[in-house]
Design an enzyme around this catalytic site. Structure first.
Site, PDB file in Angstrom:
ATOM      1  N   ASP A  41       0.840  -1.196   0.000  1.00  0.00           N
ATOM      2  CA  ASP A  41       0.000   0.000   0.000  1.00  0.00           C
ATOM      3  C   ASP A  41       0.877   1.249   0.000  1.00  0.00           C
ATOM      4  O   ASP A  41       1.574   1.517   0.981  1.00  0.00           O
ATOM      5  CB  ASP A  41      -0.904  -0.029   1.242  1.00  0.00           C
ATOM      6  N   ASP A  42       0.883   1.985  -1.113  1.00  0.00           N
ATOM      7  CA  ASP A  42       1.662   3.240  -1.239  1.00  0.00           C
ATOM      8  C   ASP A  42       3.165   2.993  -1.349  1.00  0.00           C
ATOM      9  O   ASP A  42       3.950   3.849  -0.926  1.00  0.00           O
ATOM     10  CB  ASP A  42       1.433   4.166  -0.037  1.00  0.00           C
ATOM     11  N   CYS A  77      -5.260   4.820  -4.003  1.00  0.00           N
ATOM     12  CA  CYS A  77      -5.525   3.449  -3.577  1.00  0.00           C
ATOM     13  C   CYS A  77      -6.742   2.812  -4.235  1.00  0.00           C
ATOM     14  O   CYS A  77      -6.629   1.795  -4.926  1.00  0.00           O
ATOM     15  CB  CYS A  77      -5.699   3.396  -2.057  1.00  0.00           C
ATOM     16  N   ASP A 312      -0.077  -0.568  -4.999  1.00  0.00           N
ATOM     17  CA  ASP A 312      -1.243   0.075  -5.625  1.00  0.00           C
ATOM     18  C   ASP A 312      -0.926   1.454  -6.197  1.00  0.00           C
ATOM     19  O   ASP A 312      -1.648   1.957  -7.058  1.00  0.00           O
ATOM     20  CB  ASP A 312      -2.436   0.138  -4.654  1.00  0.00           C
ATOM     21  N   ASN A 313       0.125   2.095  -5.726  1.00  0.00           N
ATOM     22  CA  ASN A 313       0.573   3.366  -6.308  1.00  0.00           C
ATOM     23  C   ASN A 313       1.942   3.701  -5.742  1.00  0.00           C
ATOM     24  O   ASN A 313       2.417   3.052  -4.809  1.00  0.00           O
ATOM     25  CB  ASN A 313      -0.414   4.514  -6.042  1.00  0.00           C
TER      26      ASN A 313
END
Length: 537
Positions: A41-42, A77, A312-313
């Site tokens: 995540d991130d 997200c 996700d990014n």
């Protein structure tokens, strides 16, 4: 795999039992590949986000392939995760931000998109056991959208986090039943809980069906709570001071220009601390990977299992004087790690092809033997690249699109900036606004490494970067680049913003098969932007 009638299913079950009872049948069953997808995540890749993951590098990257140009179509997200699940661009799955109003885990998403995600197809059409553990979508568990009792179709085992990433004091939906966790490290630290649930699944699952696992960690998302044994790690690490760190974003969209330069000492200290803590949280992900690979090896399943690792990014820490966040159109926010190991993948490879997270669903369905022509997915299967096939025809561009978030009222932190901004820091630098709404064509061909972006604002602002000459995207060349290239990129952007399925995979501007009709342009006024809105996204 394909859909079958109930009678055919019954006959197939009888046949499957007979086959499995024979040694030859068991061997045939065992040859169907398993798939594991680890989603962080991130986690950036441009600013050293993979550096702490030594075990992951050894166990996945060095044993397989690293994609050097892997991107997300939206640097946030929920839209990005929806793209992974559906294989679609945001304008086709209609998740535009992290709110219920933006279709994040909304009733509409559940009705229109969830039944056709790639895990749903894996389970219903291909006979896979499916396991999910971790963060799903940011608004998952919201009372207005069914609460944690809602289990999306396609999951045999469901251990999903309510709402956004946390490390302690969270609620999991355990197959639709709420389970509350506290703050005792040994039983509650979420990354470790996900690891233990994954190991339990591998221990007790059926051995007669292939499996798909999606493990979605909170790390390295805020609040960046490290496991106690890692809180002293990386004490001398700080955010990279590359050439776009703490500089004014001249010739950029107003949201970037409003960032105060130079940043205050307190902002720099804050982002350095965040950068260090992000790395600390990733050490537990590294442990998870090690445990998972060891368990697959002990089970004798490692050689028949594809393992994908991605995020996700991306993320930024001080670039163009923006303290910390994602959401922007630049490489640091849209580029992500992508590592894959598995059957037929040679070790220690790198691949420079332009790939996106909309390709993960088609790839995994292709691995399972599903006919991709039966899907409405925008992405492409990576399987030919994973196998090292020669003379593969591949894309040279893809679409990036984002709809900015902003409030009607002023941000209480920065009332002087007026309405429409959000995610503001105490020194009144804001990371988002309602008109931080943009679409880009990211092109990577033999002749060009280019990004072309249009904003949906009063300026109809355009940003263009030649990443060969300017890899840190400091100089916006929109006013100096050849007018014909601008017109072609504008037209290509309009095409991609309305594409669906196969039309998202047509030749790009610099491909031999590209066709351009200048009569379709309003050339008298330079670039003509396609206005896009929540409805079109």
């Amino acid at each position: 795999c394909s859909a079958m009638s109930p009678a055919a299913v019954a006959r197939g079950l009888v046949l499957a039992v007979l086959l499995v009872l024979s040694p030859a049948g068991a061997a045939r069953q065992a040859r169907r590949p398993n798939v594991v997808l680890i989603l962080t995540d991130d986690q950036d890749v441009c600013l050293g986000g993979m550096t702490p993951l030594k075990k992951t590098n050894a166990l996945i990257a060095q044993m397989g392939i690293t994609f050097l140009n892997a991107y997300v179509p939206s640097a946030l997200c929920c839209p990005s995760r929806a793209s992974i699940l559906t294989g679609k661009y945001p304008h086709n799955h209609h998740v535009v931000n992290n709110t219920l109003e933006g279709n994040c885990s909304s009733k509409l998403w559940q009705k229109i998109q969830e039944p056709y995600t790639f895990p749903a197809l894996l389970k219903t059409m291909c006979g896979y056991q499916t396991f999910f553990a971790g963060k799903y979508l940011n608004e998952y568990g919201a009372e207005d959208a069914g609460g944690v009792g809602h289990v999306p179709p396609g999951w045999s085992f469901w251990y999903a986090l309510e709402k956004n990433s946390k490390y302690y004091n969270y609620t999991l939906s355990v197959n639709g039943k709420a389970r509350r966790h506290g703050e005792n490290y040994s039983v509650d630290y979420l990354t470790d809980v996900l690891a233990n649930m994954s190991l339990d699944f591998l221990e007790y699952k059926s051995n007669f069906e292939p499996f798909f696992m999606m493990i979605s960690t909170p790390a390295p998302h805020s609040p960046w709570t490290a496991a106690p044994q890692y809180t002293k790690s990386f004490q001398n690490v700080s955010a990279p001071r590359n050439s776009n760190f703490n500089i004014h974003g001249k010739n950029k969209h107003w949201l970037i220009r409003q960032a105060k330069t130079p940043m205050t000492n307190s902002s720099i200290q804050f982002l350095d601390d965040a950068y260090r803590k992000r790395w600390q949280t990733l050490l537990s992900v590294d442990d998870l990977i090690e445990k998972l690979v060891k368990k697959l090896e002990v089970n004798g399943e490692l050689d028949n299992t594809y393992i994908f690792y991605t995020s996700d990014n991306g993320y930024h820490t001080g670039q163009f004087s923006l303290p910390i966040d994602k959401r922007q159109l630049y490489e640091f926010d849209i580029k992500v790690p992508l590592l894959v190991r598995g059957p037929g993948i040679k070790p220690n490879q790198t691949n420079k092809m332009l790939v996106a997270n909309i390709d993960l669903g088609p790839t995994i369905l292709d691995i399972a033997g599903y006919d991709l022509n039966k899907t409405q997915m925008d992405g492409m299967s990576l399987l030919p690249l994973l196998r090292g096939d020669r003379n593969v025809t591949w894309r040279s561009d893809f679409l990036v699109e984002y709809q900015g978030e902003g409030y009607n009222g002023s941000d209480p932190t920065c009332p002087g900036l007026g309405p429409g901004v959000t995610h503001c820091f105490p020194d009144c630098v804001c990371e988002d606004s309602y008109n931080n709404t943009y679409a880009c064509v990211r092109t990577l061909s033999t002749s060009w490494d280019l990004q072309y972006c249009e904003f949906d604002d009063r300026e109809v602002f355009v940003e263009v970067y030649n990443l060969t000459a300017d890899p840190h995207q400091i100089n916006n060349i929109a006013k100096t680049i050849d007018q014909e290239i601008l017109e072609k990129m504008n037209y290509r952007l309009m095409m991609l913003q309305s594409c669906s399925g196969a039309t998202c995979r047509t030749p790009g501007v610099f491909d031999p098969g590209y066709r351009f009709d200048p009569r379709l342009m309003f050339s008298n006024h330079g670039v003509r932007a396609r206005r896009f809105s929540a409805q079109s996204l």
